[in-house]
Design an enzyme around this catalytic site. Structure first.
Site, short mmCIF file in Angstrom:
data_model
loop_
_atom_site.label_atom_id
_atom_site.label_comp_id
_atom_site.label_asym_id
_atom_site.label_seq_id
_atom_site.Cartn_x
_atom_site.Cartn_y
_atom_site.Cartn_z
N PHE A 138 41.02 40.64 28.41
CA PHE A 138 40.09 41.61 28.93
C PHE A 138 39.68 40.88 30.28
CE2 PHE A 138 35.79 42.59 30.30
CZ PHE A 138 35.87 44.06 30.03
N ASP A 223 41.51 33.37 34.11
CA ASP A 223 40.05 34.13 34.21
C ASP A 223 39.04 33.26 33.15
OD1 ASP A 223 37.89 35.92 33.76
OD2 ASP A 223 39.20 37.38 33.13
N LYS A 252 29.84 35.93 35.84
CA LYS A 252 28.79 35.98 34.49
C LYS A 252 27.82 34.86 34.83
CE LYS A 252 30.91 38.66 31.33
NZ LYS A 252 32.34 38.91 30.87
C1 LIG Z 1 33.26 40.19 31.74
C2 LIG Z 1 34.54 39.61 31.95
C3 LIG Z 1 35.31 40.06 33.06
C4 LIG Z 1 34.67 41.25 33.76
O1 LIG Z 1 33.23 41.03 34.48
P1 LIG Z 1 32.30 42.11 35.23
O2 LIG Z 1 31.02 41.44 35.48
O3 LIG Z 1 31.88 42.94 33.87
O4 LIG Z 1 33.03 43.06 35.91
C5 LIG Z 1 36.30 39.74 33.41
N1 LIG Z 1 37.06 38.79 32.38
C6 LIG Z 1 36.40 38.38 31.38
C7 LIG Z 1 37.21 37.31 30.83
C8 LIG Z 1 35.00 38.96 31.12
O5 LIG Z 1 34.65 38.16 29.95
#
Ligand SMILES: *Cc1c(COP(=O)(O)O)cnc(C)c1O
Length: 406
Positions: A138, A223, A252
């Site tokens: 994700f 990520d 985040k």
């Molecule tokens: C939440 C998340 C994203 C996307 O972040 P947004 O601020 O919602 O665009 C990308 N990668 C990971 C691993 C995430 O948990």
């Protein structure tokens, strides 16, 4: 139906399915609904609220900066941005940072950096760069990012999708090695897959991937939007394996639970592919965001939240493992990124979440079978005990209703 919920359902797109609770206030690990009922927040906005709700120091910094200089765009320098960039580079051991707002934008930045690096430095033929990603990944919701998803629902109906991505099984370094070609620009990976259901890869996986990437001149980009900023008990989850990636994506919790703040960080050689006009964001790196981002990092250090996440995470994992319920198939995670998977024969994870809500504990299911526990990192042992007690109660109630024998 609650009139507020009805109104939101009338005027809002139905791209979420929230639990039926209307929140009006938050403080620390707690939130309150419009009837004054108190809940422990075990979601913390998918890790965006790691510092706790409305952290007074962060709210102060936000308010003061909002009254001083909030927004100018990158057409000018401000006295705030460099302080934030320096701090985040130092904390991650990276050379340079490019600020954005949401996680998806920072992932897009990483993809663009990797591709341009492949063409200009690695000399991959024009438009042939490949990026390898993992099944179950994700990385966000833009059209390009869903193009690399293995989740049918994220992709279906949104084509034509962006080419140039290759999927490999998560946790399998041999599969990564097989997928690498001379045109591979980067391997983009989550050190723990959050949205896939808190999937922890085998020990040594990331280290092996890092070695393969180095050997084949492929960028390792982690990520850490969900796993970073202390969530797993280290500042970056990659540190558990002593790995220093070529690029890191953060978001985040970087916004202290107040603002969207994200960055892409990398080695100098990678970031240097960007020249003025290549890439940008109106709001990225604005003084308000930079000030809050810097303060969020400082609070993490001052309140010792990284070590706290490790200690409380271990405690909670142990408490979860001690629960003997036929409803629980598996308990997993690291630091305060934990999940239990519920045996779908008996009930859904959403049903568990709805029942937990009645007991004053808020969480959310992921993929029908997993209940996630990712509270603010300031959570105490007593609060964890309350969550465990509520969970035991809920699991026993379901077992009795279903006439399951332990
Ligand atoms: C939440 C998340 C994203 C996307 O972040 P947004 O601020 O919602 O665009 C990308 N990668 C990971 C691993 C995430 O948990």
């Amino acid at each position: 139906m609650h009139p507020i919920i009805e109104q939101e359902r009338t005027y809002g797109a139905h791209n979420y399915e929230p639990l039926p609770v209307v929140l009006t206030r938050g403080e620390g690990v707690y939130v309150w609904d419009d009837g004054g009922k108190q809940y422990i927040d075990m979601m913390s906005a998918y890790s965006a609220v790691s510092h706790g709700h409305c952290h007074p120091k962060l709210v102060n910094v936000l308010t003061e900066q909002a009254q001083t200089l909030a927004m100018v765009s990158r057409a000018f320098y401000t006295n705030k941005l460099s302080l934030f960039l320096k701090k985040i580079c130092e904390m991650t051991g990276q050379d340079k940072a490019l600020p954005m707002n949401t996680g998806a934008e920072a992932v897009e930045t990483a993809l663009k950096a990797a591709r341009k690096w492949a063409y200009t430095i690695k000399k991959v033929p024009h438009d042939k760069a490949e990026i390898i990603v993992c099944e179950g990944n994700f990385h966000g919701r833009t059209t390009t990012i869903v193009s690399m998803s293995s989740e049918a629902q994220y992709r279906t109906g949104f084509g034509p999708l962006t080419p140039g991505f290759k999927l490999v099984p998560y946790g399998d370094a041999a599969a990564l090695e097989k997928a690498i070609t001379p045109n591979t620009a980067a391997f983009l990976v989550e050190p723990i897959q959050g949205e896939a259901g808190i999937i922890v890869p085998p020990t040594g996986y990331l280290k092996k991937c890092a070695a393969l990437c180095r050997q084949h001149n492929v960028l390792l980009i982690c990520d850490e939007i969900q796993t970073g900023i202390g969530r797993t008990g280290r500042f970056l989850a990659a540190e558990h394996e002593g790995v220093k990636p070529d690029g890191v994506v953060l978001g985040k919790a970087l916004g202290g639970g107040l603002l969207p703040v994200s960055v892409f960080l990398s080695r100098q050689e990678v970031m240097d592919v960007f020249t003025p006009g290549d890439h940008g964001s109106t709001f990225g790196g604005n003084p308000l965001a930079a000030t809050v981002g810097l303060a969020a990092l400082q609070v993490l250090i001052d309140e010792n939240l990284i070590a706290r996440a490790a200690k409380m995470g271990e405690y909670m994992l142990h408490q979860l493992q001690k629960i003997k319920s036929p409803l629980i198939d598996d308990v997993r995670g690291k630091g305060l990124l934990l999940g239990i998977s519920i045996n779908p024969r008996y009930c859904s994870a959403r049903d568990i979440c709805l029942r937990l809500m009645k007991e004053g504990v808020l969480s959310k299911e992921t993929h029908q079978t997993v209940v996630r526990f990712a509270p603010p990192l300031i959570i105490t042992e007593e609060q964890i005990e309350q969550v465990i007690a509520a969970l035991r109660l809920v699991l026993e109630a379901v077992a009795v209703e279903m006439k399951i024998k332990a």
